[in-house]
Structure formats: structure tokens, C-alpha cells
Design a protein around this motif. Structure first.
Motif, PDB file in Angstrom:
ATOM      1  N   ARG A 122     -70.698  41.934  99.229  1.00 14.56           N
ATOM      2  CA  ARG A 122     -70.313  42.558  99.273  1.00 14.56           C
ATOM      3  C   ARG A 122     -68.604  41.924  99.022  1.00 14.56           C
ATOM      4  NH1 ARG A 122     -71.716  47.836  99.388  1.00 14.56           N
ATOM      5  NH2 ARG A 122     -69.132  48.577 100.274  1.00 14.56           N
ATOM      6  N   HIS A 123     -68.473  41.054  99.468  1.00 14.70           N
ATOM      7  CA  HIS A 123     -67.225  39.792  99.586  1.00 14.70           C
ATOM      8  C   HIS A 123     -66.822  39.360  98.289  1.00 14.70           C
ATOM      9  CE1 HIS A 123     -64.240  37.731  99.830  1.00 14.70           C
ATOM     10  NE2 HIS A 123     -64.669  36.731  99.802  1.00 14.70           N
ATOM     11  N   LEU A 124     -67.669  39.318  97.339  1.00 15.38           N
ATOM     12  CA  LEU A 124     -68.295  38.685  96.557  1.00 15.38           C
ATOM     13  C   LEU A 124     -67.836  39.475  95.115  1.00 15.38           C
ATOM     14  CD1 LEU A 124     -70.720  35.865  96.954  1.00 15.38           C
ATOM     15  CD2 LEU A 124     -68.555  35.470  96.574  1.00 15.38           C
ATOM     16  N   ALA A 125     -68.653  40.929  95.202  1.00  9.22           N
ATOM     17  CA  ALA A 125     -68.193  41.806  94.192  1.00  9.22           C
ATOM     18  C   ALA A 125     -67.317  42.305  94.174  1.00  9.22           C
ATOM     19  CB  ALA A 125     -70.072  42.929  94.905  1.00  9.22           C
ATOM     20  N   ALA A 126     -66.478  42.537  95.278  1.00 11.34           N
ATOM     21  CA  ALA A 126     -65.519  43.229  95.760  1.00 11.34           C
ATOM     22  C   ALA A 126     -64.088  43.614  94.343  1.00 11.34           C
ATOM     23  CB  ALA A 126     -64.433  42.616  97.023  1.00 11.34           C
ATOM     24  N   PRO A 127     -63.956  41.527  93.819  1.00 10.68           N
ATOM     25  CA  PRO A 127     -63.098  42.119  92.690  1.00 10.68           C
ATOM     26  C   PRO A 127     -63.477  42.936  91.336  1.00 10.68           C
ATOM     27  CG  PRO A 127     -63.083  40.202  93.703  1.00 10.68           C
ATOM     28  CD  PRO A 127     -64.158  40.785  93.875  1.00 10.68           C
ATOM     29  N   PHE A 128     -64.913  42.844  91.525  1.00  7.01           N
ATOM     30  CA  PHE A 128     -64.983  43.129  90.365  1.00  7.01           C
ATOM     31  C   PHE A 128     -65.615  44.984  90.563  1.00  7.01           C
ATOM     32  CE2 PHE A 128     -66.109  38.498  90.129  1.00  7.01           C
ATOM     33  CZ  PHE A 128     -65.543  38.971  88.675  1.00  7.01           C
ATOM     34  N   GLY A 129     -65.914  45.237  91.368  1.00  8.22           N
ATOM     35  CA  GLY A 129     -65.993  46.696  91.979  1.00  8.22           C
ATOM     36  C   GLY A 129     -67.495  46.685  92.790  1.00  8.22           C
ATOM     37  N   VAL A 130     -67.348  46.364  94.851  1.00 11.46           N
ATOM     38  CA  VAL A 130     -68.443  46.844  95.131  1.00 11.46           C
ATOM     39  C   VAL A 130     -69.760  47.514  94.271  1.00 11.46           C
ATOM     40  CG1 VAL A 130     -69.907  47.134  96.906  1.00 11.46           C
ATOM     41  CG2 VAL A 130     -67.574  45.671  97.000  1.00 11.46           C
ATOM     42  N   ASP A 131     -68.912  49.198  93.792  1.00 13.70           N
ATOM     43  CA  ASP A 131     -70.082  50.070  93.720  1.00 13.70           C
ATOM     44  C   ASP A 131     -69.917  50.373  92.162  1.00 13.70           C
ATOM     45  OD1 ASP A 131     -70.524  50.496  96.462  1.00 13.70           O
ATOM     46  OD2 ASP A 131     -68.660  51.813  96.883  1.00 13.70           O
ATOM     47  N   ALA A 132     -69.100  49.234  91.431  1.00  6.89           N
ATOM     48  CA  ALA A 132     -69.388  49.246  90.029  1.00  6.89           C
ATOM     49  C   ALA A 132     -70.664  49.792  89.405  1.00  6.89           C
ATOM     50  CB  ALA A 132     -68.936  48.548  89.362  1.00  6.89           C
ATOM     51  N   ARG A 133     -71.758  50.350  88.876  1.00  9.20           N
ATOM     52  CA  ARG A 133     -73.005  50.633  87.911  1.00  9.20           C
ATOM     53  C   ARG A 133     -72.746  49.161  87.060  1.00  9.20           C
ATOM     54  NH1 ARG A 133     -75.479  56.169  86.329  1.00  9.20           N
ATOM     55  NH2 ARG A 133     -73.529  55.161  84.797  1.00  9.20           N
ATOM     56  N   LEU A 134     -74.190  48.691  86.636  1.00  9.34           N
ATOM     57  CA  LEU A 134     -74.836  47.419  86.289  1.00  9.34           C
ATOM     58  C   LEU A 134     -74.140  47.821  85.105  1.00  9.34           C
ATOM     59  CD1 LEU A 134     -77.141  45.822  87.969  1.00  9.34           C
ATOM     60  CD2 LEU A 134     -75.160  44.807  87.635  1.00  9.34           C
ATOM     61  N   ALA A 135     -73.961  49.376  84.653  1.00 10.85           N
ATOM     62  CA  ALA A 135     -74.368  49.650  82.721  1.00 10.85           C
ATOM     63  C   ALA A 135     -73.237  50.307  82.510  1.00 10.85           C
ATOM     64  CB  ALA A 135     -74.834  50.796  82.973  1.00 10.85           C
ATOM     65  N   ASP A 136     -71.991  49.842  83.224  1.00 12.74           N
ATOM     66  CA  ASP A 136     -70.483  50.492  82.743  1.00 12.74           C
ATOM     67  C   ASP A 136     -69.772  48.360  82.868  1.00 12.74           C
ATOM     68  OD1 ASP A 136     -70.934  52.962  83.028  1.00 12.74           O
ATOM     69  OD2 ASP A 136     -70.275  52.961  85.511  1.00 12.74           O
ATOM     70  N   GLN A 137     -71.165  47.692  82.752  1.00 11.91           N
ATOM     71  CA  GLN A 137     -70.095  45.742  83.263  1.00 11.91           C
ATOM     72  C   GLN A 137     -70.204  45.404  81.604  1.00 11.91           C
ATOM     73  OE1 GLN A 137     -68.302  45.786  85.840  1.00 11.91           O
ATOM     74  NE2 GLN A 137     -68.861  47.685  86.233  1.00 11.91           N
ATOM     75  N   PRO A 138     -69.290  45.070  81.320  1.00 10.76           N
ATOM     76  CA  PRO A 138     -69.538  44.515  79.763  1.00 10.76           C
ATOM     77  C   PRO A 138     -70.195  42.850  80.197  1.00 10.76           C
ATOM     78  CG  PRO A 138     -67.080  44.925  79.306  1.00 10.76           C
ATOM     79  CD  PRO A 138     -68.082  45.711  81.059  1.00 10.76           C
ATOM     80  N   ASP A 139     -71.696  42.797  79.411  1.00 13.97           N
ATOM     81  CA  ASP A 139     -71.831  41.151  80.189  1.00 13.97           C
ATOM     82  C   ASP A 139     -70.860  39.671  80.114  1.00 13.97           C
ATOM     83  OD1 ASP A 139     -74.033  42.639  78.977  1.00 13.97           O
ATOM     84  OD2 ASP A 139     -74.625  41.050  77.442  1.00 13.97           O
ATOM     85  N   LYS A 140     -69.773  39.902  79.300  1.00 12.50           N
ATOM     86  CA  LYS A 140     -68.116  38.953  79.443  1.00 12.50           C
ATOM     87  C   LYS A 140     -68.321  39.436  80.904  1.00 12.50           C
ATOM     88  CE  LYS A 140     -63.628  37.633  78.563  1.00 12.50           C
ATOM     89  NZ  LYS A 140     -62.734  37.931  77.644  1.00 12.50           N
ATOM     90  N   ARG A 141     -68.120  40.074  81.368  1.00 13.08           N
ATOM     91  CA  ARG A 141     -67.829  40.989  82.919  1.00 13.08           C
ATOM     92  C   ARG A 141     -68.906  39.980  83.624  1.00 13.08           C
ATOM     93  NH1 ARG A 141     -63.407  42.483  85.705  1.00 13.08           N
ATOM     94  NH2 ARG A 141     -63.550  43.272  87.373  1.00 13.08           N
ATOM     95  N   LEU A 142     -69.679  39.930  83.248  1.00 14.42           N
ATOM     96  CA  LEU A 142     -70.870  39.620  84.558  1.00 14.42           C
ATOM     97  C   LEU A 142     -71.002  38.192  84.391  1.00 14.42           C
ATOM     98  CD1 LEU A 142     -73.938  42.305  83.260  1.00 14.42           C
ATOM     99  CD2 LEU A 142     -72.732  42.227  85.138  1.00 14.42           C
ATOM    100  N   ARG A 143     -70.725  37.755  83.156  1.00 14.13           N
ATOM    101  CA  ARG A 143     -71.203  36.773  83.313  1.00 14.13           C
ATOM    102  C   ARG A 143     -69.741  35.888  84.175  1.00 14.13           C
ATOM    103  NH1 ARG A 143     -71.774  37.218  77.426  1.00 14.13           N
ATOM    104  NH2 ARG A 143     -74.377  36.922  77.439  1.00 14.13           N
ATOM    105  N   GLU A 144     -68.340  35.802  84.248  1.00 14.86           N
ATOM    106  CA  GLU A 144     -67.295  36.149  85.010  1.00 14.86           C
ATOM    107  C   GLU A 144     -68.030  36.663  86.219  1.00 14.86           C
ATOM    108  OE1 GLU A 144     -64.620  38.558  83.638  1.00 14.86           O
ATOM    109  OE2 GLU A 144     -63.773  37.636  82.112  1.00 14.86           O
ATOM    110  N   LEU A 145     -68.739  37.266  86.985  1.00 18.61           N
ATOM    111  CA  LEU A 145     -69.028  37.127  88.174  1.00 18.61           C
ATOM    112  C   LEU A 145     -69.882  36.467  88.693  1.00 18.61           C
ATOM    113  CD1 LEU A 145     -69.479  39.055  91.077  1.00 18.61           C
ATOM    114  CD2 LEU A 145     -71.308  40.584  89.954  1.00 18.61           C
ATOM    115  N   ALA A 146     -70.616  35.559  87.858  1.00 17.49           N
ATOM    116  CA  ALA A 146     -71.536  35.224  87.838  1.00 17.49           C
ATOM    117  C   ALA A 146     -70.688  33.568  88.298  1.00 17.49           C
ATOM    118  CB  ALA A 146     -72.871  34.354  86.741  1.00 17.49           C
TER     119      ALA A 146
END
Length: 396
Positions: free
Chosen positions: A296-320
Motif C-alpha cells: 500500500r505504501h508503494l502504491a500510494a503515489p499512484f493511487g492505492v485503490d485505483a483500478r488497473l483498467a484505468d491506468q495507462p501502460d506507461k504509468r504501470l511501467r513507472e510504478l514497476a
């Protein structure tokens, strides 16, 4: 100044691992040996090591496990006194031991057994041990050395400095070895704390405070080293084996990079999960791989409860990227107070690698942590203490 033969063949400064090994080895060869220990007890760092069970050696001990300005220096001593030689000493005294991961050997019972067997061997061989003898002066005499300690003056043909480095001052560490080395004109590689936790700047530390006490498997690297092992979040920064290992190679101001999810193509998995489970949240996905609080700490800057479907691939790569290539510049380390070893020390270019004696000063020896030889975590530093102490003891 001192024309009659000194009463001792060798005075050993320090009753720790290397000093006691040197004493029992030399006394076993019928040398008259005196050990001067500044503290009330001998072997205190042995006693507290390994959670009280002493990680007394590592079966895999080899030159590549040691950090030194001359990586080849330790070869001779390590070859001539191996982990199996020390195991033989334990078995002689009936000390049971077991192996943990990566060849690490521990006592089944108590680290005090190691201290006792070393002292027993010293007594049996005839070595004399004087405690509470802090050294105040060392000088050369006409046929050896004079040592002032505890209000007494002692004389010997040879002097062995086995007082260790600066790590864990509450155990009596003072850096005396480096003072003596400089007194005799030897170069000292700048000492620093090794195998020690990192501390973070307040701004970096604040958001991590809720994670204190949590451990995860991780990879960590700096410019000159890379390790994989457990990482522990602390109230001051990070610790755990992977961090302790890295700290011996780190230089102040240098960034470290941490992968909190090694062995996983996280970006690819996030993108695949977006397709297969679009309603899943970022926090929910990460809890499949990491402890909940960490996820939850790592996901916080990207939205802990944000749905995967709403995330651009670029943002998912940034999270990774933020999880698997977390870059941070530590504010420093916890220092000698908690450091398991001292990196640096007496420059080994001035020391004979077979005898541990100074090349230019007959009868002056340096062994153990005092030298610029630092082992990795896992019993390597004790093996260096045994090997270097044995080498000097065989030469005296």
C-alpha cells in the motif's frame, strides 16, 4: 634501554578472536606469550556475535569474500588455516555446531563456548592473559618492545597488535591499532564503518516510518557492488543482510538502487493483469507480491485503490520502475556504534602476507580487523581472525 633478554617472546595486544588464536598457536610452539586485554573480559565481540551463537566461520571462505586495497593479501593465511581447521578445534572441545544458508556455521548452544575453548587452549599451552590492562604507551627497546599498560611495563622480543578496529566501541574498540601503526610510520587506509545499516535524510525517512520492522527479500546495488538478501526497514533507514553487505562498499553521497521485488517482470505482470483482471486495484495487485503495508505504501503515489483498467501502460511501467529500481542517497550510516566491522585499516602493502609481520620493522605484527582486510557478512571476518592469528602465531 633494555639490555637483558625480555621475559616474553611475544606480547599480544588484545584478547579477541585473532589475539587469542595467535596466543594459543604461539604458546603451543613453546613461545612465552603474554596477552594484554584492556577490558574486563576476553572475546566480548565473539560472545555477542550471531545473536549469541557466533557465526564462527563460513565453509565458502575465499579471497573473493574479502575487501582490501590488495585483494591477494589474504590468500596465504586463508589457505594455511581453513574453516575445517577451526571446526577441528570445536570438535576437540565437544562444541556442537550447525550450518545455516550459504555455508554459515553457528554454535548450537552459546557463543561463550567459543570464548571458553580459546581460553582453555591458551591456558593449556601456557599463554598468560592479563585483563584490564589498557595500553598507554608502546615503544621499541634495544632488543624488542616495551609496553606500558595498566600501570605496568612489559617487555618482549615481538609485539602483536590484535586490538581490532573502531567498530562497537561499547565493547572496548578504540582504534589503538591505527595509532600504533602511525607511530611506527605505517600507512593506514582511512577507516570507516562496515556491515552497518544506512540512515536516510528526514524527508526521505518520514514516509517510510510506518514500514519500520518489516522485512522483504530485495536486491541492492551501488557503483561497485551488488547483493541479494533480506532488507529490513528501520526507524532510521534500512538494514538487513543485503544492506549490511552493501554498506562496506558504499561511499558517502553515493546513490544506492534497491529492487524490492527481484526475479519478477513486474511491468509485464501489471499490464497482463490489467487485461485479465481490470477491476483489480493497484494496492490489491501488489499485496500478492509484498507485505500489505509495503504494498500500500508503494502504491500510494499512484493511487492505492485505483483500478488497473484505468491506468495507462506507461504509468504501470513507472510504478514497476519505482519498486524495482528505487534510487535513494542515504544520509549516512549508523556508524561504528552498530557496525560489525571496520573497513580500511593498516595498509597491507607494509605487511608480509605469510607472517603478518611488518616488512620494515622486525618483530612488529598486525592481525585481524586491524588490517585492511574486511570480510563479507556470514562468518568471513571470524575466519580471517583465525587465519591471520594463526599465521602470526606460527611465525613468532
Amino acid at each position: 634501554m633494555f639490555l637483558t633478554p625480555p621475559p616474553w617472546d611475544a606480547i599480544i595486544l588484545g584478547g579477541g578472536a585473532s589475539g587469542l588464536m595467535c596466543a594459543l598457536t604461539a604458546a603451543g610452539r613453546e613461545r612465552r606469550v603474554l596477552v594484554l586485554e584492556g577490558g574486563k573480559k576476553c572475546g566480548e565481540k565473539i560472545r555477542i556475535s550471531g545473536g549469541g551463537r557466533c557465526n564462527f566461520t563460513n565453509l565458502n571462505a575465499a579471497p573473493e569474500n574479502y575487501l582490501s586495497s590488495n585483494p591477494r593479501f589474504c590468500i596465504s593465511a586463508l589457505k594455511r588455516y581453513t574453516p575445517w581447521d577451526f571446526i577441528g578445534l570445536l570438535e576437540k572441545h565437544g562444541v556442537d555446531w550447525h550450518e545455516k544458508a550459504q555455508g554459515q556455521l553457528f554454535c548450537d548452544d552459546s557463543a561463550q563456548q567459543i570464548v571458553e575453548l580459546l581460553l582453555d587452549e591458551c591456558r593449556a599451552a601456557g599463554a598468560r592473559i592479563e585483563r584490564q590492562r589498557p595500553v598507554t604507551r608502546v615503544q621499541r627497546s634495544e632488543n624488542g618492545f616495551l609496553v606500558q599498560a595498566g600501570g605496568e611495563t612489559y617487555a618482549a622480543r615481538a609485539l602483536v597488535v590484535a586490538t581490532g578496529g573502531k567498530s562497537i566501541p561499547k565493547m572496548g574498540a578504540t582504534g589503538l591499532a591505527f595509532t600504533i601503526a602511525k607511530q611506527f610510520g605505517l600507512n593506514v587506509i582511512e577507516p570507516r564503518a562496515g556491515l552497518v545499516p544506512f540512515t536516510f535524510h528526514p524527508a526521505d525517512l518520514e514516509p517510510l516510518k510506518p514500514l519500520a520492522g518489516i522485512s522483504v527479500e530485495a536486491e541492492a546495488r551501488c557503483a561497485s557492488a551488488h547483493y541479494a538478501d533480506a532488507l529490513l526497514f528501520t526507524h532510521r533507514g534500512v538494514s538487513g543482510p543485503v544492506i549490511l553487505q552493501l554498506s562496506s562498499h558504499w561511499t558517502p553521497g553515493e546513490a544506492i538502487e534497491i529492487n524490492l521485488l527481484p526475479g519478477v517482470d513486474l511491468a509485464a505482470q501489471l499490464i497482463a493483469a490489467k487485461r485479465d483482471a481490470p477491476k483489480q486495484t493497484l494496492g490489491g495487485f501488489l499485496t500478492q507480491h509484498l507485505p500489505k503495508r509495503v504494498a500500500r505504501h508503494l502504491a500510494a503515489p499512484f493511487g492505492v485503490d485505483a483500478r488497473l483498467a484505468d491506468q495507462p501502460d506507461k504509468r504501470l511501467r513507472e510504478l514497476a520502475q519505482s519498486i524495482q529500481a528505487w534510487r535513494i542517497v542515504p544520509s549516512g550510516t549508523e556508524g561504528y556504534r552498530t557496525a560489525e566491522v571496520t573497513v580500511g585499516g593498516v595498509d597491507v602493502d607494509a605487511i608480509d602476507s605469510r607472517s603478518m609481520m611488518c616488512r620494515e620493522i622486525d618483530g612488529l605484527y598486525f592481525i585481524g580487523e586491524a588490517l585492511d582486510v574486511t570480510g563479507e557478512l556470514g562468518g568471513y571476518n571470524f575466519q580471517w581472525a583465525w587465519a591471520s592469528g594463526h599465521a602470526a602465531g606460527m611465525d613468532l
